[in-house]
Motif scaffolding. Structure first.
Motif, PDB file in Angstrom:
ATOM      1  N   ARG A  74       0.835  -1.195   0.000  1.00  0.00           N
ATOM      2  CA  ARG A  74       0.000   0.000   0.000  1.00  0.00           C
ATOM      3  C   ARG A  74       0.872   1.248   0.000  1.00  0.00           C
ATOM      4  O   ARG A  74       1.975   1.244   0.528  1.00  0.00           O
ATOM      5  CB  ARG A  74      -0.929  -0.013   1.207  1.00  0.00           C
ATOM      6  N   PRO A  75       0.388   2.339  -0.578  1.00  0.00           N
ATOM      7  CA  PRO A  75       1.196   3.555  -0.671  1.00  0.00           C
ATOM      8  C   PRO A  75       1.391   4.222   0.691  1.00  0.00           C
ATOM      9  O   PRO A  75       0.574   4.070   1.597  1.00  0.00           O
ATOM     10  CB  PRO A  75       0.383   4.443  -1.611  1.00  0.00           C
ATOM     11  N   PHE A  76       2.461   4.974   0.800  1.00  0.00           N
ATOM     12  CA  PHE A  76       2.791   5.684   2.029  1.00  0.00           C
ATOM     13  C   PHE A  76       1.728   6.735   2.358  1.00  0.00           C
ATOM     14  O   PHE A  76       1.352   7.546   1.509  1.00  0.00           O
ATOM     15  CB  PHE A  76       4.160   6.366   1.874  1.00  0.00           C
ATOM     16  N   ARG A  77       1.252   6.681   3.590  1.00  0.00           N
ATOM     17  CA  ARG A  77       0.303   7.681   4.106  1.00  0.00           C
ATOM     18  C   ARG A  77       0.701   7.997   5.544  1.00  0.00           C
ATOM     19  O   ARG A  77       0.929   7.091   6.354  1.00  0.00           O
ATOM     20  CB  ARG A  77      -1.136   7.165   4.087  1.00  0.00           C
ATOM     21  N   VAL A 108       8.271  13.188  -0.651  1.00  0.00           N
ATOM     22  CA  VAL A 108       6.987  13.062   0.032  1.00  0.00           C
ATOM     23  C   VAL A 108       6.108  14.221  -0.414  1.00  0.00           C
ATOM     24  O   VAL A 108       6.555  15.366  -0.478  1.00  0.00           O
ATOM     25  CB  VAL A 108       7.183  13.075   1.567  1.00  0.00           C
ATOM     26  N   LEU A 109       4.867  13.914  -0.722  1.00  0.00           N
ATOM     27  CA  LEU A 109       3.908  14.910  -1.199  1.00  0.00           C
ATOM     28  C   LEU A 109       2.991  15.348  -0.065  1.00  0.00           C
ATOM     29  O   LEU A 109       2.527  14.518   0.715  1.00  0.00           O
ATOM     30  CB  LEU A 109       3.061  14.302  -2.316  1.00  0.00           C
ATOM     31  N   LEU A 110       2.722  16.647   0.016  1.00  0.00           N
ATOM     32  CA  LEU A 110       1.691  17.149   0.911  1.00  0.00           C
ATOM     33  C   LEU A 110       0.374  16.970   0.173  1.00  0.00           C
ATOM     34  O   LEU A 110       0.111  17.641  -0.826  1.00  0.00           O
ATOM     35  CB  LEU A 110       1.928  18.616   1.263  1.00  0.00           C
ATOM     36  N   ALA A 111      -0.427  15.993   0.621  1.00  0.00           N
ATOM     37  CA  ALA A 111      -1.659  15.637  -0.086  1.00  0.00           C
ATOM     38  C   ALA A 111      -2.581  16.837  -0.223  1.00  0.00           C
ATOM     39  O   ALA A 111      -2.702  17.655   0.680  1.00  0.00           O
ATOM     40  CB  ALA A 111      -2.371  14.509   0.650  1.00  0.00           C
ATOM     41  N   GLY A 112      -3.236  16.916  -1.379  1.00  0.00           N
ATOM     42  CA  GLY A 112      -4.157  18.011  -1.646  1.00  0.00           C
ATOM     43  C   GLY A 112      -3.460  19.251  -2.174  1.00  0.00           C
ATOM     44  O   GLY A 112      -4.084  20.280  -2.389  1.00  0.00           O
ATOM     45  N   LEU A 153      -1.908  15.531   5.521  1.00  0.00           N
ATOM     46  CA  LEU A 153      -1.581  14.162   5.171  1.00  0.00           C
ATOM     47  C   LEU A 153      -0.394  14.162   4.224  1.00  0.00           C
ATOM     48  O   LEU A 153      -0.421  14.814   3.182  1.00  0.00           O
ATOM     49  CB  LEU A 153      -2.772  13.476   4.491  1.00  0.00           C
ATOM     50  N   LEU A 154       0.670  13.442   4.603  1.00  0.00           N
ATOM     51  CA  LEU A 154       1.829  13.274   3.742  1.00  0.00           C
ATOM     52  C   LEU A 154       1.672  11.952   3.008  1.00  0.00           C
ATOM     53  O   LEU A 154       1.212  10.968   3.595  1.00  0.00           O
ATOM     54  CB  LEU A 154       3.114  13.293   4.571  1.00  0.00           C
ATOM     55  N   ALA A 155       2.061  11.932   1.725  1.00  0.00           N
ATOM     56  CA  ALA A 155       1.782  10.755   0.903  1.00  0.00           C
ATOM     57  C   ALA A 155       2.889  10.515  -0.112  1.00  0.00           C
ATOM     58  O   ALA A 155       3.743  11.374  -0.348  1.00  0.00           O
ATOM     59  CB  ALA A 155       0.453  10.950   0.177  1.00  0.00           C
TER      60      ALA A 155
END
Length: 192
Positions: A74-77, A108-112, A153-155
């Protein structure tokens, strides 16, 4: 089951309705067990009131479930629970990895948002770590500053999220006399 006199017919009806509902959820595993929390039937010991049931007790089933399957895939959350700033020289983001894993050097992406940063260090209670996995409570630091706040949420940037806001959700859970119904109306989330 005590509310319906421990009847197999009613248990079978509920199992059929719930299985039909669960099938719409995709790949989920469902195990139907007739229970009576009031009397403890089939919770820790097989019930004499339901001789027609030949499966495990709830506790036996819970001990046999493999909860690790699929965790690595599963992807990183990582929901940020706290921005850690003990002094002017340190800024970390604390929380628990809820899925996937991450290592220093990963983006790492800042979701949204479209903002991302490269992970510099993973700090744990014992010191630094070379990888954070699902279930690990850690503090993440980044090579560059990016505006991250509690609740963000970091993703994994390679597994882009489709952000939605739930404007209305109606949920009712199966009881002995009702059928499961879930209805959600989603609208796109707005993020500044």
């Amino acid at each position: 089951m005590d509310l319906v006199g421990f009847e197999r017919r009613r248990f079978d009806e509920i199992t059929e309705h719930f299985s039909a509902f669960a099938a719409k959820l995709g790949e989920v595993s469902v195990a139907a067990m007739p229970l009576s929390a009031r009397f403890g039937d089939n919770v820790t010991e097989i019930s004499a009131r339901m001789p027609w049931y030949g499966g495990p007790t709830l506790v036996e089933h819970l001990h046999s479930v493999d909860v690790s399957s699929g965790c690595v895939k599963r992807p990183f959350r990582f929901p940020v629970q706290w921005v850690n700033r003990p002094n002017g020289d340190f800024r970390g983001f604390s929380g628990t990895v809820v899925s996937g894993s991450v290592a220093p050097g990963d983006d790492v992406l800042l979701a949204g948002s479209s903002r991302s940063a490269r992970l510099k260090e993973i700090v744990t209670f014992e010191g630094t770590s070379d990888r954070a996995r699902e279930g690990d409570a850690v503090t993440l630091t980044f090579e560059t500053d990016i505006d991250i706040a509690r609740g963000d949420l970091l993703a994994d940037p390679s597994d882009v999220l489709d952000p939605v806001g739930v404007s209305k959700a109606e949920v009712s859970v199966e009881t002995m006399s009702n059928i499961v119904a879930v209805e959600q109306h989603r609208v796109p989330a707005e993020r500044e």
